[in-house]
Design a protein around this motif. Structure first.
Motif, short mmCIF file in Angstrom:
data_model
loop_
_atom_site.label_atom_id
_atom_site.label_comp_id
_atom_site.label_asym_id
_atom_site.label_seq_id
_atom_site.Cartn_x
_atom_site.Cartn_y
_atom_site.Cartn_z
N GLU A 100 3.95 3.80 0.11
CA GLU A 100 3.39 2.62 -0.55
C GLU A 100 2.34 3.03 -1.59
OE1 GLU A 100 1.85 0.14 2.53
OE2 GLU A 100 3.83 -0.50 3.24
N GLN A 101 1.49 3.99 -1.23
CA GLN A 101 0.46 4.46 -2.16
C GLN A 101 1.09 5.19 -3.34
OE1 GLN A 101 -2.98 3.79 -1.82
NE2 GLN A 101 -2.82 4.43 -3.98
N THR A 119 2.47 2.63 -5.68
CA THR A 119 1.37 1.93 -6.36
C THR A 119 0.77 2.79 -7.46
OG1 THR A 119 0.82 0.64 -4.39
CG2 THR A 119 -0.89 0.86 -6.06
N ASN A 138 0.84 2.05 -11.53
CA ASN A 138 -0.42 1.88 -12.26
C ASN A 138 -0.73 3.02 -13.23
OD1 ASN A 138 -0.87 -0.50 -10.84
ND2 ASN A 138 -2.10 0.50 -9.26
#
Length: 296
Positions: free
Chosen positions: A194-195, A198, A202
């Protein structure tokens, strides 16, 4: 000053400084026995490798601009190129992971033939990889965002020979023999993925850097029990093609450079080796397209 002092001052490794001394890239340096002595007022040498990378990125940008000025490939030309690329890509990506099929045998298997004395597993890997590549192409046309669901779907198709492990994160710890990195423990896979997604979403880095960082991050987490390399390289091509670049095919013959690029990141925090591999292959594919269109 000593090599160690220069290393701390300039922010580059001891090994790199010794290479620069040996190549005569630092004016006034002398060697006493096995030790290099560097003038205290010496300036950090410019990195020729960085200039080479910047030149390559400039070439890629220019080639992309040239392509926009030429006619588009016809549907027939594009299909032919894609089929040729897919066979070579599947052969190389599978071979990196230990598949025993040759390039010719891979082509025959994808045409529906069976290769005598070759494992059923190798046949299934080739067919599954083809279905995964076709799925990736469909995602490109839809311009879908990269998500855990997309990654699991690609892996499901790739891992055609292990029914219980397809498209699911591993539940046991693993180690990669000889590697610096230790893959994530099973309970950490989901939050780390998930990180990773993300951070990728970004990121404001240039595309090749961004994809190289994601790829190494994915392979480092090693989220699946098998098929991580094949899935990871398909993800690289998914993101390249979504951005308008051609897909790349990391050759079996370049596998050591590819593995070393991952190791270099873990041991030295250096991403440039993987960036250079991606950039080199993108540049070669663009040259191929330009040659076809320029001669037609």
């Amino acid at each position: 000053m000593s090599v160690k002092q220069a290393s701390e001052l300039w922010g580059i490794s001891d090994r790199r400084i010794r290479i620069l001394c040996k190549e005569g890239r630092i004016p006034g340096v002398i060697k006493e026995g096995r030790q290099w002595k560097i003038p205290s007022d010496a300036q950090k040498p410019s990195d020729a490798r960085l200039k080479k990378a910047e030149s390559l990125y400039s070439d890629i940008k220019n080639k992309m601009q040239q392509l926009t000025k030429l006619r588009s490939l016809t549907a027939g030309e594009l299909e032919r190129l894609n089929e040729e690329f897919m066979v070579e890509y599947i052969y190389n990506s599978n071979a990196i992971e230990g598949n025993s099929l040759t390039l010719r045998e891979t082509d025959l298997v994808l045409r529906g033939l069976t290769i005598d004395q070759k494992p059923l597993k190798d046949h299934m890997e080739a067919i599954g990889h083809r279905e995964a590549f076709r799925y990736v192409k469909s995602l490109v046309s839809e311009q879908l965002a990269l998500t855990e669901s997309v990654i699991k779907n690609i892996h499901y198709l790739v891992l055609s020979d292990k029914m219980d492990d397809r498209g699911v994160y591993r539940k046991v710890p693993v180690r990669i023999l000889g590697a610096v990195n230790v893959p994530a423990q099973p309970y950490m896979i989901e939050p780390l993925m998930e990180q990773l997604l993300t951070d990728y979403s970004n990121s404001t880095e240039k595309l090749i850097t961004k994809i190289a960082r994601f790829h190494i991050g994915f392979e480092s987490i090693h989220p699946f029990i098998d098929g991580n390399g094949r899935t990871g390289r398909l993800l690289v091509n998914l993101e390249l093609m979504k951005a308008g670049y051609p897909p790349i095919d990391i050759k079996f013959t370049d596998r050591l450079a590819y593995y070393n690029a991952i190791e270099m990141y873990h041991s030295k925090g250096t991403l440039s080796a993987m960036e250079d591999i991606f950039a080199k292959y993108i540049n070669e594919m663009l040259e191929r397209y330009l040659e076809i269109l320029s001669n037609s």
